[in-house]
Design an enzyme around this catalytic site. Structure first.
Site, PDB file in Angstrom:
ATOM      1  N   CYS A  62     -30.103  26.136  66.125  1.00 12.28           N
ATOM      2  CA  CYS A  62     -29.029  26.295  67.323  1.00 12.28           C
ATOM      3  C   CYS A  62     -27.941  26.281  66.746  1.00 12.28           C
ATOM      4  CB  CYS A  62     -29.204  25.078  68.433  1.00 12.28           C
ATOM      5  SG  CYS A  62     -28.165  25.151  69.855  1.00 12.28           S
ATOM      6  N   LEU A  63     -27.107  27.646  66.417  1.00  8.49           N
ATOM      7  CA  LEU A  63     -25.894  27.820  66.015  1.00  8.49           C
ATOM      8  C   LEU A  63     -25.265  28.850  66.988  1.00  8.49           C
ATOM      9  CD1 LEU A  63     -26.791  28.337  62.140  1.00  8.49           C
ATOM     10  CD2 LEU A  63     -26.169  26.226  63.569  1.00  8.49           C
TER      11      LEU A  63
END
Length: 243
Positions: free
Chosen positions: A91-92
Site C-alpha cells: 500500500c503505497l
C-alpha cells in the site's frame, strides 16, 4: 476495440519508459519487463550505503494494468528485507491501493524512485513490517543466495546472479582457508605441548624418590642439631647461675 486500443497504449508507454530507464537508470534500482509479458516488470533494489539495507539485493515485481498509464500498478517485493512483507501487494501512494493519488504522468522510473524512498523510511503502511536494524542487516547478507532460488531472477538478471555466485565461492574459500589455518595452529600447539616439560612436574622424574629421601634426611639432621645446640645453651646458662 477499446480494450485493444488501451492495451496498445500501455504497451507503447511501457516500451518508452524502458528506453528511458536504459539511458537514465534510477540509482540503486534496475528493472526489466518479462520478455513474454510487458505488463509484468521485475526490479532489483541494491541496498544503499550507510543504511541497514547496505549490501542487500532485493528482488520484486510491478504488475501493470491494461489501462496504464491511467491506472497505477501493483507493487510486490519477493526477497525478505525486514521492511515489507514478501509477495504481498504494498500500500503505497504510487501503487494500485491509491488510484486517487495516481498521476498518469508518472513513469516506471518515478515508481521505482518512490519505492526506494518508501523502503528507506520507517513510516508504517499496509504491507510494511517493523524489524530492528540488526535484522535488516542479517537479511541483507542473506538476500543474494536467496535470490538464486528464484528462476525468474536468474533469467532476467544473469550478471547479478554471477556476481552472487562468485561472492558465495569467495566466502566459502575464506572459511575453508580459515578452518585449515586454525587446524594447523591447533596441531602445532599440541605437538609443542607434548614435547615440552610441564611447569607442574620436575624435569627429571627418575630422581624424584632420591631427592625426597635426602631432603627428609637433611631436615631431620638439622632438627637434631638444633635441639642439641639449645640443650647445650640451657645447660651452660644454669651452670653460670649456680656458680
Amino acid at each position: 476495440m477499446t480494450s485493444k486500443r488501451v492495451n496498445t497504449t500501455a504497451t507503447a508507454r511501457l516500451k518508452q519508459d524502458y528506453l528511458r530507464l536504459m539511458k537514465d537508470p534510477v540509482p540503486y534500482v534496475r528493472a526489466i519487463p518479462l520478455p513474454s509479458n510487458i505488463l509484468e516488470w521485475h526490479y532489483v533494489v541494491q541496498g544503499p550505503e550507510k543504511t541497514p539495507f547496505e549490501g542487500g539485493i532485493y528482488h520484486g515485481k510491478l504488475v501493470f494494468p491494461r489501462e496504464f498509464p491511467f491506472k497505477p500498478p501493483s507493487i510486490y517485493i519477493i526477497t525478505p528485507n525486514g521492511r515489507f512483507k514478501c509477495n504481498t501487494r504494498l500500500c503505497l501512494s504510487i501503487s494500485d491501493f491509491h488510484p486517487d493519488t495516481w498521476n498518469p504522468a508518472w513513469s516506471v522510473a518515478t515508481i521505482l524512485t518512490g519505492l526506494l524512498s518508501f523502503m528507506l523510511e520507517k513510516s508504517p503502511t499496509l504491507g510494511s513490517i517493523e524489524t530492528s536494524d540488526y535484522t535488516k542487516r542479517q537479511l541483507a547478507a542473506q538476500s543474494g543466495p536467496l535470490n538464486l532460488n528464484n528462476k525468474t531472477f536468474i533469467e532476467l538478471f544473469p550478471d547479478l546472479s554471477e556476481e552472487i555466485q562468485s561472492e558465495i565461492k569467495r566466502r566459502d574459500e575464506e572459511i575453508k582457508q580459515a578452518t585449515e589455518s586454525s587446524g594447523r595452529l591447533s596441531s602445532n600447539s599440541n605437538i609443542r605441548n607434548n614435547n615440552s616439560p610441564s611447569f607442574n612436574q620436575p624435569f627429571n622424574n627418575n630422581n624424584e624418590p632420591n631427592q625426597g629421601f635426602w631432603g627428609s634426611a637433611l631436615a631431620n639432621i638439622f632438627v637434631i642439631l638444633g635441639f642439641a645446640a639449645f640443650a647445650f645453651t640451657v645447660k651452660y646458662v644454669l651452670r653460670s647461675v649456680i656458680d
